[in-house]
Design an enzyme around this catalytic site. Structure first.
Site, PDB file in Angstrom:
ATOM      1  CB  SER A 130      -0.902   0.004   1.238  1.00  0.00           C
ATOM      2  OG  SER A 130      -1.613   1.221   1.350  1.00  0.00           O
ATOM      3  NE  ARG A 187     -12.802   3.629   5.351  1.00  0.00           N
ATOM      4  CZ  ARG A 187     -11.597   3.534   4.799  1.00  0.00           C
ATOM      5  NH1 ARG A 187     -10.517   3.520   5.575  1.00  0.00           N
ATOM      6  NH2 ARG A 187     -11.459   3.442   3.483  1.00  0.00           N
ATOM      7  CG  HIS A 287     -11.093   0.022  -0.407  1.00  0.00           C
ATOM      8  ND1 HIS A 287     -10.254   0.658  -1.284  1.00  0.00           N
ATOM      9  CD2 HIS A 287     -10.486   0.106   0.794  1.00  0.00           C
ATOM     10  CE1 HIS A 287      -9.196   1.130  -0.642  1.00  0.00           C
ATOM     11  NE2 HIS A 287      -9.306   0.796   0.639  1.00  0.00           N
ATOM     12  NE  ARG A 290     -10.612  -0.254   5.055  1.00  0.00           N
ATOM     13  CZ  ARG A 290     -10.420  -0.108   6.367  1.00  0.00           C
ATOM     14  NH1 ARG A 290     -11.000  -0.941   7.207  1.00  0.00           N
ATOM     15  NH2 ARG A 290      -9.662   0.853   6.832  1.00  0.00           N
ATOM     16  NE  ARG A 322     -12.919 -12.585   5.812  1.00  0.00           N
ATOM     17  CZ  ARG A 322     -12.648 -11.531   5.051  1.00  0.00           C
ATOM     18  NH1 ARG A 322     -11.959 -11.686   3.912  1.00  0.00           N
ATOM     19  NH2 ARG A 322     -13.042 -10.323   5.412  1.00  0.00           N
TER      20      ARG A 322
END
Length: 392
Positions: A130, A187, A287, A290, A322
């Protein structure tokens, strides 16, 4: 040939000596353990999503609408039976998995990104670094194996180009432009704590170390608290770019010979536009839920994006992976590789490099086992014929 599934044999053999894993074996277990152990602000930053978090839940529930159709009697199990490797954007990976570009890993461990770089190199999978990292591009490049650089395109073209040139010089094998974050989403978990790490000078290491950014400052940020506050204020004015357009992908194409991916694509028209502008890949992603609350689950968008640009560009998938079967479903629907996020970040906070390694080995072993038990010897065996739709 794959040997990721051998991880389960290691665990069972250790069990004979009374040794059991120190960390949970599932993504949900890692999240729950992290909730108990991590600093509340660090946990909220990683776990939180936009508004009601409906989109984050949609990413997970989307996988409930698909079921695998395993094949049998195909010789896909046993030593050396499977090859999970893939070539994507000119990068050869031992499995079609990269760590997603999660920012501010210094909240979880002081050596955050560099530990992830070392573990992914060890396992032979990819890392996406990132822009909002706690470690610099150069620090990560010195430790990583196959890695890509994720660009949050700042509101300054000279600075954006500097980031790209630094990444290329440091060994990045692709540039991933995140298009869905011209500004931060709403958020509530972070807001409830009044916590935005960037305002504390965290997660802006690549800015503070950049010559273009530093030239905008009146004093070096390490000189004093006042100078650091001034650097943070400068960062605020540069983060995000509301003016970014597909034409800027063509501009980036002039800056670098590295492959380019655009991340955050959900609409087929956007996929078509960025590929027309020169992108080599798109990453279907919201994202991790988010940014836009109520947005479509990423997996629900994947088939249409594949149908739209899959013959001209690589399509990758992010948001909601997952389990190993999740990886298989995304690949069967046309993704070339997947980006995997939160669970290994929880592992990082719980046990440093060992936690990252544990989380990634769990996913890789699960994927390897599921491939073999479904009769698949390589990734080419994965297609829509492996999938049955299922309505909850």
């Amino acid at each position: 040939m794959s040997s990721f599934v051998d991880f389960q044999n290691e665990i069972y053999l250790s069990g004979l000596a009374g040794i059991v894993p120190a960390l949970p074996m599932t993504a949900a277990g890692l999240e729950e353990k992290a909730r108990e152990v991590l600093d509340p602000a660090a946990f909220a930053y990683v776990a939180g999503s936009a508004s009601t978090e409906r989109t984050a839940h949609a990413n997970l529930s989307a996988f409930e609408r698909y079921r695998l159709l395993p094949r049998v009697l195909r010789g896909a199990t046993g030593p050396g039976a499977r090859d999970l490797s893939v070539d994507v954007l000119g990068t050869r990976l031992a499995a079609p998995i990269l760590t997603a570009p999660i920012g501010v890993l210094g909240l979880l461990h002081e050596r955050g990104e560099t530990l992830v770089a070392e573990v992914t190199r060890e396992l032979g999978i990819g890392m996406c670094l990132s822009t909002a990292a706690s470690s610099t591009i150069e620090e990560v490049g010195a430790r990583a194996g196959d890695w890509w650089y994720q660009l949050y395109w700042p509101n300054d073209m000279e600075l954006a180009r500097s980031f790209v040139e630094r990444a290329e010089k440091s060994g990045a094998k692709a540039i991933v432009v995140t298009a869905d974050t011209p500004s931060l989403g709403w958020r509530p978990r972070d807001l409830q704590l009044g916590h935005l790490p960037f305002l504390q000078g965290k997660g802006i290491a690549n800015y503070l170390s950049d010559p273009v950014f530093r030239a905008k400052l009146s004093a070096p940020p390490e000189e004093s608290e006042e100078a650091m506050r001034a650097a943070v204020l400068t960062w605020i004015g540069l983060f995000g770019n509301h003016g970014l357009r597909p034409a800027d992908i063509a501009r980036l194409r002039d800056w670098t010979e590295l492959p380019i991916a655009v991340k955050g694509v959900l609409h087929p028209d956007d996929a078509r536009q960025v590929v027309d502008a020169g992108a080599d890949a798109v990453v279907v992603s919201n994202h991790g839920g988010r940014q836009v609350d109520g947005a479509v689950g990423a997996l629900d968008a994947l088939p249409t994006i594949v149908a739209t640009v899959g013959d001209r560009a690589d399509v990758l998938f992010d948001s909601g992976i997952r389990t190993g079967s999740d990886v298989m479903i995304a690949l069967s629907l046309g993704a070339k590789a997947v980006l995997y996020g939160r669970p290994w970040a929880y592992g990082l906070g719980l046990a440093g490099a060992d936690g990252v390694r544990h989380a990634l080995r769990c996913l890789l072993a699960d994927f390897d086992a599921a491939m073999g038990l479904s009769g698949c010897t390589c990734l080419h065996d994965l297609s829509r014929t492996m999938i049955s739709t299922y309505r909850v």
